[in-house]
Design an enzyme around this catalytic site. Structure first.
Site, PDB file in Angstrom:
ATOM      1  N   SER A   1      -6.829  61.745  25.779  1.00 38.86           N
ATOM      2  CA  SER A   1      -8.007  61.886  26.624  1.00 38.86           C
ATOM      3  C   SER A   1      -7.862  60.977  27.831  1.00 38.86           C
ATOM      4  O   SER A   1      -7.122  59.986  27.795  1.00 38.86           O
ATOM      5  CB  SER A   1      -9.271  61.517  25.835  1.00 38.86           C
ATOM      6  OG  SER A   1     -10.393  61.484  26.678  1.00 38.86           O
TER       7      SER A   1
ATOM      8  N   ASP B   1      -6.760  65.176   4.374  1.00 41.84           N
ATOM      9  CA  ASP B   1      -7.339  64.134   5.213  1.00 41.84           C
ATOM     10  C   ASP B   1      -6.202  63.409   5.928  1.00 41.84           C
ATOM     11  O   ASP B   1      -5.366  62.769   5.288  1.00 41.84           O
ATOM     12  CB  ASP B   1      -8.137  63.161   4.344  1.00 41.84           C
ATOM     13  CG  ASP B   1      -8.991  62.212   5.162  1.00 41.84           C
ATOM     14  OD1 ASP B   1      -8.695  62.033   6.359  1.00 41.84           O
ATOM     15  OD2 ASP B   1      -9.958  61.641   4.614  1.00 41.84           O
TER      16      ASP B   1
ATOM     17  N   TYR C   1     -13.655  54.646  21.073  1.00 46.08           N
ATOM     18  CA  TYR C   1     -12.870  55.864  21.299  1.00 46.08           C
ATOM     19  C   TYR C   1     -11.807  55.619  22.364  1.00 46.08           C
ATOM     20  O   TYR C   1     -10.643  56.000  22.201  1.00 46.08           O
ATOM     21  CB  TYR C   1     -13.808  56.992  21.718  1.00 46.08           C
ATOM     22  CG  TYR C   1     -13.120  58.299  22.025  1.00 46.08           C
ATOM     23  CD1 TYR C   1     -12.667  59.116  20.997  1.00 46.08           C
ATOM     24  CD2 TYR C   1     -12.939  58.719  23.337  1.00 46.08           C
ATOM     25  CE1 TYR C   1     -12.046  60.324  21.271  1.00 46.08           C
ATOM     26  CE2 TYR C   1     -12.320  59.924  23.624  1.00 46.08           C
ATOM     27  CZ  TYR C   1     -11.879  60.725  22.591  1.00 46.08           C
ATOM     28  OH  TYR C   1     -11.257  61.921  22.872  1.00 46.08           O
ATOM     29  N   SER C   2     -12.188  54.957  23.462  1.00 45.49           N
ATOM     30  CA  SER C   2     -11.234  54.663  24.529  1.00 45.49           C
ATOM     31  C   SER C   2     -10.119  53.752  24.038  1.00 45.49           C
ATOM     32  O   SER C   2      -8.946  53.950  24.375  1.00 45.49           O
ATOM     33  CB  SER C   2     -11.960  54.018  25.714  1.00 45.49           C
ATOM     34  OG  SER C   2     -12.921  54.889  26.261  1.00 45.49           O
ATOM     35  N   ALA C   3     -10.485  52.756  23.239  1.00 43.28           N
ATOM     36  CA  ALA C   3      -9.480  51.832  22.710  1.00 43.28           C
ATOM     37  C   ALA C   3      -8.485  52.562  21.818  1.00 43.28           C
ATOM     38  O   ALA C   3      -7.270  52.336  21.896  1.00 43.28           O
ATOM     39  CB  ALA C   3     -10.162  50.709  21.932  1.00 43.28           C
ATOM     40  N   ALA C   4      -8.985  53.454  20.964  1.00 44.11           N
ATOM     41  CA  ALA C   4      -8.102  54.201  20.067  1.00 44.11           C
ATOM     42  C   ALA C   4      -7.179  55.130  20.846  1.00 44.11           C
ATOM     43  O   ALA C   4      -5.989  55.250  20.536  1.00 44.11           O
ATOM     44  CB  ALA C   4      -8.933  54.993  19.064  1.00 44.11           C
ATOM     45  N   LYS C   5      -7.713  55.798  21.868  1.00 43.88           N
ATOM     46  CA  LYS C   5      -6.893  56.712  22.664  1.00 43.88           C
ATOM     47  C   LYS C   5      -5.852  55.954  23.485  1.00 43.88           C
ATOM     48  O   LYS C   5      -4.730  56.439  23.687  1.00 43.88           O
ATOM     49  CB  LYS C   5      -7.781  57.553  23.584  1.00 43.88           C
ATOM     50  CG  LYS C   5      -8.633  58.576  22.839  1.00 43.88           C
ATOM     51  CD  LYS C   5      -7.776  59.583  22.087  1.00 43.88           C
ATOM     52  CE  LYS C   5      -8.614  60.660  21.429  1.00 43.88           C
ATOM     53  NZ  LYS C   5      -7.788  61.641  20.670  1.00 43.88           N
TER      54      LYS C   5
END
Length: 389
Positions: free
Chosen positions: A186, A107, A199-203
Site C-alpha cells: 500500500s 490461517d 497498518y502503515s508500520a506493518a506495510k
C-alpha cells in the site's frame, strides 16, 4: 575528517541529485516505458495450466485476482479462513476459465497452516508458479484512543507475518519453477496517513522485507509489489478479522470521507504486471508525488493533513460490531456485522481519558505473562480437506 565529509555531502548531495534527476528523468522514463511495452507484447508469461496460490482469496482484492488468473487459464489454490466464501469464489473462477480450483481453509499467521496448504498444493498439482499474498487487515482509529490493545498483534501478524510465512514455505518450490511472488502492499508504507499508524508500520516492514529479499534471490524468483491508494474493498471501511474469523468494523466519527477506486481494475493491473515481470504495480500512479514531498518538504504533508483533519469537537471512536459466530451482512461491498440481541455494543461509560488515574502505572503489568495470545488448543481449521470444485 568523517564529520567534515558528512557536512560537505549534506550540502552538495541533495542539490546535485535533484539536478541529475531533472536531466535523467526523461531518459529513465523512456527506458521504463520501452521495457514495459516490450514485455507486454513479447515477454508476457503464459499462465495456462500454471499453478497460482492466492491467500486472502475469499473477498476483496484476493477474490478479484483469482478471477483474473482464472481468465488466463491458471490452476488455482484459494486460501482463506472463510470456507463458504471460498466455495463461491471457486465456482465463479471455474465458470470464467480456471482449469482446476482447490480451496483450503487456513490461517496465514500460523506457520503450520502455511506449510500445510503449500504442501497440499504441491502434492495436488506438483508445482507452484505464483504465490499471491493478499491477506491484509486495516484500521481507521487514532492510536491513543484505542481501548482494546489486543487488536495490535492481529494487525502486525496478518499484514507482515501473514506474508512472510507463506513466502518462506513456498520459496523452495518457486525456485524450481522460476516463479513469482505477488505482494499486496500500500502507499501507506511511505505515506503517513492519519488513523492508520499500525497498518502503515506493518506495510513499511513488508515492503522493506521484499525489497531486501529481491536482492537476495537475485532474479531467480521474481517479486511484484502492488501499492494502492484507497480502493473499493472491505478494508477501506476499516474491516478487521479476528483470530477465529469474526469480523468487526471501527467507525471514526470525525473521519475524512474517502471514496474507493475500481477494485477490479486494480486486480487486472496486478495480474498483468506480474505476468510482465514488473517490480511494482501502482494504482493510481499519481500517489508517487507524495513521496517527493515526504523526502524534500515533509512539512507540506503535515500541513495538508492538519488542514484536512481540522474540525471542532472531540475525537471519538466507536466499535460498530464485534463478536464471534454472528451473521455477516454481505449485501454491500463493505461487510458489516449484524449484531444479535439488540443494538450495537457502544460503551456508555464516561470518556476513556481522564485526569486520573495516570495513563501508565507501575502495576499491574500491562501485558500479563499468561495466558499466551495463541492457545495451545487446536486451531479452528484443524482439518485441511482439499476440495476441487
Amino acid at each position: 575528517m568523517v564529520d567534515l565529509l558528512n557536512s560537505v555531502m549534506n550540502l552538495v548531495a541533495p542539490p546535485a541529485t535533484m539536478v541529475v534527476m531533472a536531466f535523467a528523468w526523461p531518459l529513465l522514463s523512456f527506458i521504463s516505458f520501452s521495457e514495459r511495452a516490450y514485455n507486454s507484447y513479447f515477454a508476457t508469461e503464459n499462465m495456462e495450466d500454471k499453478v497460482v496460490v492466492i491467500t486472502g482469496a475469499s473477498s476483496a482484492i484476493g477474490e478479484q485476482i483469482a478471477y483474473e488468473y482464472a481468465k488466463r487459464g491458471a490452476n488455482l489454490v484459494l486460501v482463506a479462513r472463510r470456507e463458504q466464501r471460498l466455495r463461491v469464489v471457486s465456482n465463479k473462477a471455474k465458470q470464467i476459465g480456471a482449469n482446476h480450483v482447490i480451496i483450503i481453509a487456513a490461517d496465514v499467521i500460523k506457520e503450520d497452516d502455511c506449510r500445510r496448504f503449500i504442501t497440499q498444493a504441491v502434492n495436488y498439482y506438483g508445482r507452484v508458479d505464483h504465490l499471491v499474498n493478499t491477506a491484509s487487515l486495516g484500521h481507521t482509529f487514532y492510536f491513543e484512543e484505542v481501548s482494546d490493545t489486543t487488536v495490535f498483534p492481529h494487525l502486525l501478524d496478518i499484514n507482515f507475518w501473514g506474508n512472510v510465512y507463506p513466502t518462506y514455505v513456498a520459496l523452495p518450490y518457486l525456485h524450481q519453477t522460476n516463479g513469482r511472488i505477488v505482494v499486496n502492499a500500500s502507499v501507506e508504507n511511505w505515506l503517513p496517513l492519519p488513523r492508520m499508524s499500525l497498518y502503515s508500520a506493518a506495510k513499511a516492514a513488508l515492503v522493506n522485507f521484499y525489497e531486501t529479499l529481491r536482492f537476495e534471490l537475485n532474479g531467480d524468483v521474481g517479486i511484484t509489489i502492488a501499492t494502492h491508494g484507497w480502493i473499493g474493498s472491505e478494508m477501506s471501511g476499516g474491516k478487521f478479522m479476528l483470530e477465529e474469523g469474526a469480523e468487526m468494523q471501527w467507525k471514526e466519527e470525525r473521519e475524512v470521507p474517502a471514496n474507493g477506486g475500481p477494485l477490479e481494475e486494480f486486480a487486472k493491473m496486478i495480474v498483468a504486471g506480474a505476468c510482465r515481470g514488473d517490480a511494482y504495480v501502482k494504482f493510481p500512479n499519481w500517489y508517487d508525488v507524495f513521496l517527493l514531498y515526504r523526502v524534500f518538504t515533509p512539512n507540506v504533508l503535515r500541513w495538508t493533513f492538519k488542514l484536512l483533519l481540522s474540525t471542532e469537537g472531540t475525537r471519538r471512536s466507536s466499535l460498530v460490531g464485534v463478536g464471534s459466530g454472528m451473521p455477516v451482512d454481505e449485501s454491500s461491498s463493505q461487510m458489516k456485522l449484524m449484531l444479535e440481541g439488540g443494538p450495537p455494543r457502544v460503551p456508555a461509560s464516561p470518556p476513556r481519558y481522564t485526569a486520573s488515574p495516570p495513563h501508565y502505572t507501575a502495576s499491574p503489568p500491562r501485558y500479563p505473562a499468561s495466558p499466551p495470545r495463541y492457545p495451545a488448543s487446536p486451531p479452528r481449521f484443524s482439518q485441511f480437506n482439499i476440495q476441487e470444485l
